[in-house]
Design a protein around this motif. Structure first.
Motif, mmCIF file in Angstrom:
data_model
loop_
_atom_site.group_PDB
_atom_site.id
_atom_site.type_symbol
_atom_site.label_atom_id
_atom_site.label_comp_id
_atom_site.label_asym_id
_atom_site.label_seq_id
_atom_site.Cartn_x
_atom_site.Cartn_y
_atom_site.Cartn_z
ATOM 1 N N HIS A 23 -16.793 2.130 -17.129
ATOM 2 C CA HIS A 23 -16.645 0.769 -17.654
ATOM 3 C C HIS A 23 -17.946 -0.018 -17.641
ATOM 4 N N GLY A 63 -5.154 -3.649 -11.342
ATOM 5 C CA GLY A 63 -6.393 -2.935 -10.968
ATOM 6 C C GLY A 63 -6.512 -2.760 -9.464
ATOM 7 N N GLY A 65 -8.214 -0.262 -7.709
ATOM 8 C CA GLY A 65 -9.576 0.097 -7.286
ATOM 9 C C GLY A 65 -9.600 0.727 -5.913
ATOM 10 N N GLY A 67 -8.585 -0.903 -3.269
ATOM 11 C CA GLY A 67 -7.558 -1.543 -2.458
ATOM 12 C C GLY A 67 -8.114 -2.597 -1.514
ATOM 13 N N VAL A 92 -1.422 -1.765 -10.167
ATOM 14 C CA VAL A 92 -1.496 -0.717 -11.192
ATOM 15 C C VAL A 92 -2.914 -0.161 -11.242
ATOM 16 N N GLU A 93 -3.008 1.107 -11.542
ATOM 17 C CA GLU A 93 -4.331 1.748 -11.582
ATOM 18 C C GLU A 93 -4.286 2.945 -12.532
ATOM 19 N N TYR A 95 -7.260 4.732 -13.201
ATOM 20 C CA TYR A 95 -8.345 5.657 -12.819
ATOM 21 C C TYR A 95 -8.488 5.663 -11.293
ATOM 22 N N ASP A 151 -1.698 3.479 -17.409
ATOM 23 C CA ASP A 151 -2.400 2.425 -18.134
ATOM 24 C C ASP A 151 -1.655 1.102 -17.928
ATOM 25 N N ILE A 152 -2.413 0.019 -17.879
ATOM 26 C CA ILE A 152 -1.842 -1.293 -17.551
ATOM 27 C C ILE A 152 -0.556 -1.626 -18.314
ATOM 28 N N ASP A 172 -7.429 -8.557 -11.657
ATOM 29 C CA ASP A 172 -8.698 -7.987 -11.184
ATOM 30 C C ASP A 172 -9.062 -6.714 -11.952
ATOM 31 N N GLY A 173 -9.325 -6.848 -13.236
ATOM 32 C CA GLY A 173 -9.457 -5.623 -14.027
ATOM 33 C C GLY A 173 -10.773 -5.369 -14.733
ATOM 34 N N PHE A 174 -11.905 -5.556 -14.113
ATOM 35 C CA PHE A 174 -13.229 -5.465 -14.743
ATOM 36 C C PHE A 174 -13.362 -6.589 -15.789
ATOM 37 N N MET A 182 -7.244 -4.478 -20.537
ATOM 38 C CA MET A 182 -6.672 -4.956 -19.283
ATOM 39 C C MET A 182 -6.191 -6.407 -19.413
#
Ligand SMILES: C[S@@+](CC[C@H](N)C(=O)[O-])C[C@H]1O[C@@H](n2cnc3c(N)ncnc32)[C@H](O)[C@@H]1O
Length: 251
Positions: A23, A63, A65, A67, A92-93, A95, A151-152, A172-174, A182
């Motif tokens: 990303h 997201g 990540g 945690g 949710v995640e 990756y 996926d979200i 919190d999704g980039f 996201m």
């Protein structure tokens, strides 16, 4: 970034910040991951105070990540003698890191020995790296972490079947410019359905597209000072339904 589900690669920038080559963005502020979690996500959602009036407090996050937000929340909840009876955290995640990489990242990033036992419990309970819904229980069942590896959009649709009713939302999704899926308006519509009428939200971004998506989907926002030198971030809540619009709807 419409790629299939796949594990994340562990990569750091020169300043020690965890970085996503996929990303081209960082997982947390260079000013500190835990401090960011506490400022942007806990305090800006009125925590710990808001869980004190409830038997069950529920949080949804976009997201997972590393945690860090989950660990900071769990730690604050545990530390609070007036906490709710239970804490439900759904994240949710798409990756996820492997358990080994998650542990390496925690060792490099957390920098607070009192959180590490919780991080170790999370790593020990970490599920397989395959799409699905995983329910991890901690503190004798008082803390439940539901991880939706998908996926979200798909993950939020799956969450509709899980009786979520979130009191707080961590977005919190980039950066939206780097990861627009996201922050799609349709995801906010799902978040509205997954949250309680008095739900609050917080996010480090103050992007115009995010503001528009929030308002289109029934959230009110305020721009406040951001964390770690960031000028602004957004906090807010589900907008209350005005009586006159209720009457309109009934006539
Ligand atoms: C800024 S990081 C989250 C940091 C995390 N909340 C923490 O406390 O460590 C953003 C996360 O969103 C995830 N992500 C990005 N695009 C996604 C998508 N389309 N669906 C689900 N998760 C996604 C990334 O893999 C990454 O883990």
């Amino acid at each position: 970034m419409n790629e299939p589900f796949s594990p994340a690669a562990l990569a750091f920038r020169d300043d020690g910040t965890l970085y996503s080559p996929r990303h081209d963005d960082i997982y947390h502020s260079a000013a500190g991951a835990l401090a960011q979690a506490r400022h942007v996500f806990l305090r800006s959602n009125g925590l710990p105070e808001r869980w004190r009036s409830k038997a069950r407090f529920s949080i949804i996050e976009t997201g997972f990540g590393l945690g860090i937000n989950f660990l900071a929340t769990w730690f604050a909840w545990r530390d609070d003698t007036s906490r709710s009876d239970t804490l439900e955290f759904l994240s949710v995640e798409k990756y996820p890191f492997s358990a080994d990489d998650l542990q390496r990242a925690h060792e490099a990033i957390i920098g607070d020995a009192s959180i590490m036992p919780l991080a170790d419990e999370l790593v020990a309970a970490w599920p397989a790296l395959a799409p699905g819904v995983y329910r991890l229980m901690f503190d004798s069942g008082a803390v439940a972490l539901t991880l939706v590896f998908a996926d979200i959009a798909d993950a939020l649709r799956q969450a509709l079947a899980l009786n979520v009713d979130a009191d707080a939302i961590y977005l919190d999704g980039f950066a939206p410019a780097k990861n627009p899926e996201m922050w799609a308006s349709a995801n906010f519509a799902l978040l509205t359905r997954l949250s309680a009428p008095d739900a609050t939200f917080a996010t480090y971004t103050s992007s115009g597209d995010v503001k528009r998506a929030l308002v289109q989907n029934g959230f009110e926002y305020r721009k406040v000072r951001g964390f770690g030198g960031k000028r602004a971030m957004l906090v807010g809540k589900r907008a209350s339904i005005r009586e006159e619009s209720l009457c309109d709807a009934l006539t």
